[in-house]
Enzyme design. Structure first.
Site, PDB file in Angstrom:
ATOM      1  N   CYS A   1      31.989  -5.225  56.342  1.00  0.00           N
ATOM      2  CA  CYS A   1      31.057  -5.589  55.270  1.00  0.00           C
ATOM      3  C   CYS A   1      29.868  -4.639  55.251  1.00  0.00           C
ATOM      4  O   CYS A   1      28.924  -4.791  56.018  1.00  0.00           O
ATOM      5  CB  CYS A   1      30.609  -7.034  55.495  1.00  0.00           C
ATOM      6  SG  CYS A   1      29.346  -7.552  54.340  1.00  0.00           S
TER       7      CYS A   1
ATOM      8  N   CYS B   1      26.507  -6.147  54.549  1.00  0.00           N
ATOM      9  CA  CYS B   1      25.906  -6.911  55.662  1.00  0.00           C
ATOM     10  C   CYS B   1      25.310  -5.965  56.700  1.00  0.00           C
ATOM     11  O   CYS B   1      24.258  -6.235  57.254  1.00  0.00           O
ATOM     12  CB  CYS B   1      26.938  -7.748  56.408  1.00  0.00           C
ATOM     13  SG  CYS B   1      28.105  -8.607  55.401  1.00  0.00           S
ATOM     14  N   ASP B   2      26.023  -4.893  56.995  1.00  0.00           N
ATOM     15  CA  ASP B   2      25.698  -4.121  58.203  1.00  0.00           C
ATOM     16  C   ASP B   2      25.233  -2.698  57.956  1.00  0.00           C
ATOM     17  O   ASP B   2      24.826  -2.017  58.899  1.00  0.00           O
ATOM     18  CB  ASP B   2      26.943  -4.087  59.121  1.00  0.00           C
ATOM     19  CG  ASP B   2      27.366  -5.492  59.516  1.00  0.00           C
ATOM     20  OD1 ASP B   2      26.480  -6.348  59.673  1.00  0.00           O
ATOM     21  OD2 ASP B   2      28.573  -5.745  59.645  1.00  0.00           O
TER      22      ASP B   2
END
Ligand code: NAP
Length: 323
Positions: free
Chosen positions: A147, A150-151
């Protein structure tokens, strides 16, 4: 179990599809029971894949964007406001030989189901595919990710890699150039599967490089990813790639294990619904969202199909005398 204990509608899964189905079913007085999954770090947790994203910029109604988990909190609160009942558990077995259909929570070998319902709405979503390498489980969240939104932030000014040649891989790669100094897309062929527009964008981006005809052979690192070994698919030669992050974007697998022996699946594992409908081949069983959508896979399309499932279920319940 007497008829009084049989729910009108059980919804399995609580991403945008399941919770939209819950909002519509609750407003139609069908008192839906939503079995929302268990908290975990994977996409089958309550709230689904949006719980693993940061900002969602393309969900209509939020001109300034909204955080994925916040959006799902709104979905959930809206469903509860109209009386949807939530259970934070995982379904272990279903019996779709009804209606009524049976749903088990906990021990799947028990003879009696935990719950029964005339209509079942399946919205169990999909999860990202992994490469199947030994280090994946250990290093997920420690340099290895599925993701970018997300990261990506953790890889500021670093060289990172994305595996895959589809729209997801290029979307992730383009997004990651906001942070990374260089993004190497590793693709097993020399031709991308992604749409032309995404290809054009990726090729025009100076920070994106392509490593054609390569696969990831090893992920290095004990507690944190320290590099990867790649293998040329034409020559079989291996070499090291000095990256601090690896994003896997090779597609998704629908969460159909519970239903695979009872419902027809497409060749790629997605549930089959009838054209322009959420109906499956079994009376009283409906499917919506990413578990049956291998084309669009967007939060808003999942929500739309959740609405379709609730309306289809409501009409079916009415016609079958359970409304
Ligand atoms: P996808 O189209 O199935 O592409 C998966 C890619 O990963 C392919 O290039 C495939 O290689 C590669 N791959 C698969 N298994 C692999 C493995 N074990 N090792 C190395 N490479 C592997 O999946 P997706 O990109 O997630 O897209 C799914 C659907 O969602 C598509 O319809 C896509 O258009 C849509 N989508 C749209 C958008 C958008 O419009 N913004 C964004 C994301 C996704 P091969 O090409 O060799 O098979």
């Amino acid at each position: 179990m007497t008829n009084q204990n049989i729910h009108k509608t059980i919804i399995i899964g609580s991403g945008p599809a399941g919770l939209t189905a819950a909002i519509y079913s609750a407003r139609a007085n069908l008192s839906p029971l939503v079995i929302e999954g268990e908290p975990s770090s994977t996409s089958d947790q309550p709230g689904g894949q949006l719980m693993l994203t940061t900002e969602v910029e393309n969900y209509p109604g939020f001109p300034d964007g909204v955080m994925g988990p916040e959006l799902m909190m709104h979905f959930r609160a809206q469903a509860q406001r109209f009386g949807a009942e939530m259970i934070t558990e995982k379904v272990s077995r279903v019996d779709l030989s009804g209606p009524p259909h049976g749903v088990w929570i906990g021990d799947p070998t028990r003879a009696e189901p935990t719950h029964q319902a005339w209509a079942i709405i399946i919205s169990t979503g999909a999860k990202p595919l992994m490469l199947g390498l030994e280090a994946e489980e250990r290093l997920i969240g420690h340099g290895l990710s599925t993701c970018a939104t997300c990261d990506g932030f953790f890889f500021r000014n670093q060289h990172i890699s994305v595996v895959g040649g589809g729209d997801s891989a290029l979307e992730e790669a383009i997004f990651l150039t906001r942070f990374a100094s260089k993004v190497t897309v590793i693709h097993r062929r020399d031709e991308l599967r992604a749409s032309k527009i995404m290809q054009d964008r990726a090729f025009a981006n100076d920070r994106i490089k392509f490593l054609w005809n390569h696969v990831v052979a090893k992920i290095r690192g004990e507690e944190k990813l320290t590099g990867i070994e790649v293998r040329n698919t034409l020559t079989n030669e291996t070499s090291d790639l000095d990256v601090t992050g690896l994003f896997i974007a090779i597609g998704h697998r629908p969460n159909t294990d519970l239903f695979a022996d009872q419902l027809a699946l497409k060749e790629n594992g997605y549930l089959i619904t009838k054209p322009d409908s959420s109906r499956t081949e079994i009376e009283g069983v409906f499917a919506c969202g990413d578990v049956q959508d291998d084309v669009y896979r967007q939060a808003v399309t999942a929500a739309g199909s959740g609405c379709m499932a609730a309306i289809d279920a409501e009409r079916w319940l009415e016609s079958a005398g359970h409304g």
